[in-house]
Design a protein around this motif. Structure first.
Motif, mmCIF file in Angstrom:
data_model
loop_
_atom_site.group_PDB
_atom_site.id
_atom_site.type_symbol
_atom_site.label_atom_id
_atom_site.label_comp_id
_atom_site.label_asym_id
_atom_site.label_seq_id
_atom_site.Cartn_x
_atom_site.Cartn_y
_atom_site.Cartn_z
ATOM 1 N N PRO A 151 0.809 -1.223 0.000
ATOM 2 C CA PRO A 151 0.000 0.000 0.000
ATOM 3 C C PRO A 151 0.846 1.278 0.000
ATOM 4 N N HIS A 152 2.047 1.222 0.566
ATOM 5 C CA HIS A 152 2.914 2.408 0.555
ATOM 6 C C HIS A 152 3.264 2.801 -0.876
ATOM 7 N N ASN A 155 0.407 4.656 -2.326
ATOM 8 C CA ASN A 155 0.357 6.027 -1.793
ATOM 9 C C ASN A 155 1.368 6.942 -2.471
ATOM 10 N N LYS A 198 -0.145 7.828 -5.768
ATOM 11 C CA LYS A 198 -1.270 8.748 -5.541
ATOM 12 C C LYS A 198 -0.756 10.174 -5.362
ATOM 13 N N SER A 199 0.340 10.318 -4.635
ATOM 14 C CA SER A 199 0.871 11.656 -4.372
ATOM 15 C C SER A 199 1.376 12.330 -5.636
ATOM 16 N N VAL A 251 -6.226 2.309 0.820
ATOM 17 C CA VAL A 251 -5.486 3.495 0.364
ATOM 18 C C VAL A 251 -5.951 4.008 -0.993
ATOM 19 N N THR A 252 -6.937 3.354 -1.613
ATOM 20 C CA THR A 252 -7.464 3.843 -2.883
ATOM 21 C C THR A 252 -8.920 3.429 -3.020
#
Length: 294
Positions: free
Chosen positions: A58-59, A62, A65-66, A103-104
């Motif tokens: 998941p990191h 992320n 995503k950023s 996370v999404t």
């Protein structure tokens, strides 16, 4: 001919992306962002999917995503091989999916899941049944990896070879069929899970297995197929004829196509895992494939 497109394959695995060149995946994130925007502009109806991540992290999602990488995507994909390479139990599949869902908001697809017969065919047979129990109905798409064993005269697509030791050879035993087409135990029950279960089968350039693979996919009741179109192969002589032949033969399937592999001449380093010198050229390749096959 194409139902969905995936941008790259296992980008957080050094076998497929040279993150020593791109340690924070900034080039990768921008490359996928540009390619997804271009594909959306060319064909808004095509489902756009982030290349399956391995490990399931998941990191990493992320991070992308950023960068805004997921903004024009419709799904994210994960790959898992708990019997062969991952340090988690097959029964943890629902938890692994949930980690990404946290996370999404995008749907999670499982575009590679498989179990080798390196130890015994019975292990793969059990693993197929358990995988189906855990994932069918839990995610929108599951692709079993793969139909055929990798021929022993070929090399597995990995840069981990020296570190893997004997685990490297598991790459060659992940098929429902042996490399000569002999069916394994799991092949006899695979049709119990089709058409919901798909298959991932990569076809190499001028792959001799194409026609027999199509016959087996029909026999097993497969409707959803995942394969790849290699940017590196596109620069080979006679590439257009081979790509046209493959996509015409696969027309009967709901096909998810992965766009990946940098031509040596286009990479920051001359290797198929290298970030390209010009990310727009990858987007241009994706659009050309859309115009030709979607």
């Amino acid at each position: 001919m194409i139902e969905a497109v995936k941008f790259w394959n296992e980008p957080n695995n050094k076998s497929h992306w040279a993150f020593e060149i791109d340690p924070e995946w900034r080039i990768f994130g921008e490359m996928v962002k540009v390619a997804a925007e271009a594909v959306k502009a060319e064909n808004p109806g095509i489902t756009r999917v982030l290349g399956g991540i391995s490990p399931i992290d998941p990191h990493f999602i992320n991070i992308l995503k950023s960068y805004g990488t997921l903004d024009n995507l419709n799904a994210v994909a994960v790959h898992g091989f708990p019997f062969d390479w991952n340090n988690w139990s097959i029964n943890e599949w629902p938890n692994k999916i949930a980690e990404i869902e946290e996370v999404t908001d995008l749907p999670v697809w499982v575009t590679e899941v498989g179990i080798s017969t390196f130890g015994a065919e019975e292990v793969q047979e059990f693993g197929l049944r358990r995988t189906a129990e855990l994932l069918l109905g839990r995610v929108d798409r599951v692709h079993w990896y793969s139909l055929y064993d990798l021929p022993k005269t070929w090399e597995a697509t990995t840069r981990h070879r020296e570190a893997e030791g004997s685990s490297y050879y598991r790459h060659f035993y992940l098929g429902l069929l042996k490399e000569d087409g002999t069916p394994k135990l799991a092949s006899k029950i695979f049709s119990d899970y089709t058409p919901e279960f798909g298959i991932c089968q990569w076809f190499h350039f001028e792959d001799h297995r194409l026609d027999s693979a199509i016959e087996w996919l029909r026999r097993l009741g497969v409707k959803k197929l995942r394969t790849g179109l290699s940017w590196a192969d596109w620069l080979r002589p006679n590439a257009a004829q081979w790509f046209d032949h493959v996509m015409k033969r696969l027309d009967e399937f709901d096909t998810t196509v992965t766009f990946c592999f940098t031509p040596e001449s286009k990479g920051i380093q001359p290797h198929h895992t290298s970030p390209p010198q010009n990310i727009q050229e990858f987007a241009d390749f994706c659009v050309e494939m859309m115009r030709r096959y979607a």
